[in-house]
Design a protein around this motif. Structure first.
Motif, PDB file in Angstrom:
ATOM      1  N   MET A   1       0.828  -1.210   0.000  1.00  0.00           N
ATOM      2  CA  MET A   1       0.000   0.000   0.000  1.00  0.00           C
ATOM      3  C   MET A   1       0.862   1.260   0.000  1.00  0.00           C
ATOM      4  O   MET A   1       1.697   1.455   0.893  1.00  0.00           O
ATOM      5  CB  MET A   1      -0.916  -0.006   1.226  1.00  0.00           C
ATOM      6  N   PRO A   2       0.691   2.120  -1.010  1.00  0.00           N
ATOM      7  CA  PRO A   2       1.479   3.364  -1.046  1.00  0.00           C
ATOM      8  C   PRO A   2       1.056   4.301   0.083  1.00  0.00           C
ATOM      9  O   PRO A   2      -0.093   4.315   0.510  1.00  0.00           O
ATOM     10  CB  PRO A   2       1.134   3.952  -2.422  1.00  0.00           C
ATOM     11  N   GLY A   3       2.011   5.083   0.556  1.00  0.00           N
ATOM     12  CA  GLY A   3       1.711   6.036   1.614  1.00  0.00           C
ATOM     13  C   GLY A   3       1.906   5.484   3.010  1.00  0.00           C
ATOM     14  O   GLY A   3       1.873   6.244   3.981  1.00  0.00           O
ATOM     15  N   LEU A   4       2.104   4.173   3.142  1.00  0.00           N
ATOM     16  CA  LEU A   4       2.348   3.564   4.444  1.00  0.00           C
ATOM     17  C   LEU A   4       3.719   2.893   4.428  1.00  0.00           C
ATOM     18  O   LEU A   4       4.102   2.270   3.446  1.00  0.00           O
ATOM     19  CB  LEU A   4       1.272   2.517   4.774  1.00  0.00           C
ATOM     20  N   ASN A   5       4.453   3.012   5.530  1.00  0.00           N
ATOM     21  CA  ASN A   5       5.727   2.313   5.600  1.00  0.00           C
ATOM     22  C   ASN A   5       5.498   0.831   5.882  1.00  0.00           C
ATOM     23  O   ASN A   5       4.367   0.386   6.112  1.00  0.00           O
ATOM     24  CB  ASN A   5       6.654   2.943   6.647  1.00  0.00           C
ATOM     25  N   ARG A   6       6.565   0.058   5.867  1.00  0.00           N
ATOM     26  CA  ARG A   6       6.416  -1.394   5.978  1.00  0.00           C
ATOM     27  C   ARG A   6       5.849  -1.795   7.337  1.00  0.00           C
ATOM     28  O   ARG A   6       5.082  -2.762   7.442  1.00  0.00           O
ATOM     29  CB  ARG A   6       7.774  -2.079   5.741  1.00  0.00           C
ATOM     30  N   GLN A   7       6.191  -1.084   8.384  1.00  0.00           N
ATOM     31  CA  GLN A   7       5.665  -1.401   9.702  1.00  0.00           C
ATOM     32  C   GLN A   7       4.139  -1.241   9.744  1.00  0.00           C
ATOM     33  O   GLN A   7       3.431  -2.114  10.251  1.00  0.00           O
ATOM     34  CB  GLN A   7       6.316  -0.490  10.751  1.00  0.00           C
ATOM     35  N   MET A   8       3.633  -0.140   9.192  1.00  0.00           N
ATOM     36  CA  MET A   8       2.195   0.093   9.205  1.00  0.00           C
ATOM     37  C   MET A   8       1.451  -0.901   8.317  1.00  0.00           C
ATOM     38  O   MET A   8       0.351  -1.358   8.646  1.00  0.00           O
ATOM     39  CB  MET A   8       1.893   1.525   8.755  1.00  0.00           C
TER      40      MET A   8
END
Length: 465
Positions: free
Chosen positions: A303-310
């Motif tokens: 998902m664009p706009g979210l980092n890998r943790q989120m």
């Protein structure tokens, strides 16, 4: 000036004098070409196998032989994937693993063809055990390719593409079976079904010769173990270090539950509720739903706009919420099914009877989508631990070992004829419980995989010292 790629192709530091060969080589070693290739191999081999098992009892009226063959298959996979095939992968690479494992799929289809004429159940069970070993080789190679041959930012998409193509195999195979058995009243699929699937499986096995070794794939983040460090001591050390990491230990219940619901869904929900042609149709819809499920989870995980943790946390919440909703619907179905079985009604629902068939068929479709959600998330979590094919092969070996252990347990419970409601409750409880146990690993996902903390490189350094 010659590029690095040209020098590697030519082997002597000079540019390759054959531009056509250079272009072909660049296509061949491109990460996405390899992802598509392993996807089509799995389309032909395990995809066609899924088309068989999705019929309920592998298309046989008596489900006991098929269930016991599946127990043998999963037990063999559980006994070989982690500490046998995982280390072998690091020594011989994905191509040899695929060639060693791929031929066992047409063997299994051939054993069912033989069973139609001879009732030789021992051959089916033995073929299932051999397939279990072969599947270990195939799935360890597949998992390492899918989770390391692309950059970190594209791993969700790679999983989605693989899941769509792979499950297209199960979908098309089931649709073909639906057509071949449309007018059947025997309850057993035709010889033509087994022959067609056998041929497709054999083609998939032969495609394994075109798989590219990790050292030739053009991906910047790919961490390849140097040839001089591929010793058995190094390999076993890597396996131990990888599997004893606390993040991996928290993932093991997720792995155990990854196939635990297949026996209930395929043999009880589909196999005992519908007639043969509707079971074939349901099998197609189940695997098509997996394609959509893989796409949905792949989009969430990239998902664009979210980092890998989120993205890891959003995916976990999605998996938990959809699991509670789908299994909740399954509870209502099982109460309805138990009532019908008490009246002696089984294997009688046809898709044309919409008043009876629509609800159970949609439930089976949602079960298929949820399986894709689950396994896509597991593969992504494994890919988030390391960019090393050697380390990831160990993780995938652990995944297949515990997945197969859980599956063997559930198929044995199914073969023993335990109450359907007991099987249902076990599956629901294991899935939700393992998601809770996996929370620490989800919360520990980092923004990127740190090469300096990678178990493969740590192990290499120790050997070098």
């Amino acid at each position: 000036m010659a590029t690095v790629e040209d020098e590697r192709i030519a082997g002597d530091g000079a540019a390759d004098p054959e531009p056509t060969r250079s272009v072909m080589h660049q296509v061949y070693t491109h990460s996405w070409f390899q992802i598509l290739l392993i996807s089509f191999i799995c389309f032909c081999c395990p995809g066609m196998y899924n088309a068989l098992t999705g019929l309920g009892g592998s298309g046989q009226v008596d489900q006991t032989v098929a269930a016991n063959a599946t127990v043998a298959l999963l037990a063999a996979t559980a006994g070989t994937a982690l500490f046998v095939v995982g280390p072998i992968f690091n020594r011989v690479g994905p191509r040899v693993c695929l060639l060693l494992g791929g031929w066992t799929y047409p063997l299994y289809s051939g054993s069912l063809l033989c069973f139609n004429s001879t009732n030789n159940g021992a051959f089916v069970i033995a073929s299932g055990a051999i397939l279990g070993i072969g599947a270990s080789f195939l799935w360890v190679a597949q998992g390492a390719i899918m989770t390391t041959y692309v950059p970190e930012s594209q791993k969700g998409r790679a999983i989605a593409v693989f899941w769509i193509i792979f499950n297209l195999g199960g979908g098309l195979g089931s649709l073909a079976s639906f057509g071949l058995n449309y007018h059947s009243t025997s309850g057993t699929v035709s010889d033509a079904t087994y022959i067609a699937l056998l041929i497709v499986m054999a083609v998939g096995w032969l495609l394994g010769v075109f798989i590219c070794p990790p050292a030739s794939v053009r991906v910047a983040q790919l961490q390849v173990t140097p040839e001089e460090k591929k010793t058995w001591k190094q390999t076993i050390s890597l396996a131990v270090r990888t599997i004893t990491n606390w993040r991996v230990l928290c993932m093991l219940p997720l792995f155990f539950s990854a196939n635990v619901f297949y026996s209930y869904q395929q043999n009880v929900v589909n196999g005992m509720t519908f007639d043969i042609r509707t079971r074939s149709l349901n099998g197609a819809l189940y695997w098509i739903a997996q394609m959509l499920g893989g796409l949905i989870m792949g989009l969430i995980l990239d998902m664009p706009g979210l980092n890998r943790q989120m993205r890891a946390r959003v995916a976990w919440l999605f998996l938990f919420a959809t699991g509670m909703a789908i299994w909740g619907g399954g509870y209502a179905f099982q109460k309805w099914s138990d009532h019908r079985m008490s009246q002696g009604l089984k294997q009688d629902v046809d898709y044309t009877d919409s008043d009876t068939s629509v609800g159970p068929m949609f439930l089976y479709i949602f079960y298929g989508a949820y399986d894709a959600f689950w396994q896509s998330f597991c593969y992504w979590l494994m890919g988030a631990q390391s960019n090393s094919p050697a380390a990831t092969a160990i993780l995938v070996g652990a995944y297949k070992t515990f997945q197969s252990t859980g599956g063997a347990m559930s198929w044995r419970i199914n073969a023993l004829g335990k109450p359907a409601m007991t099987q249902f409750a076990m599956d629901w409880g294991l899935c939700m419980g393992s998601l809770v146990i996996g929370i620490p690993t989800v919360l520990a996902v980092t923004l990127t995989s740190d090469p300096e903390s990678d178990p493969a490189l740590e192990s290499s350094d120790k050997v070098q010292e």
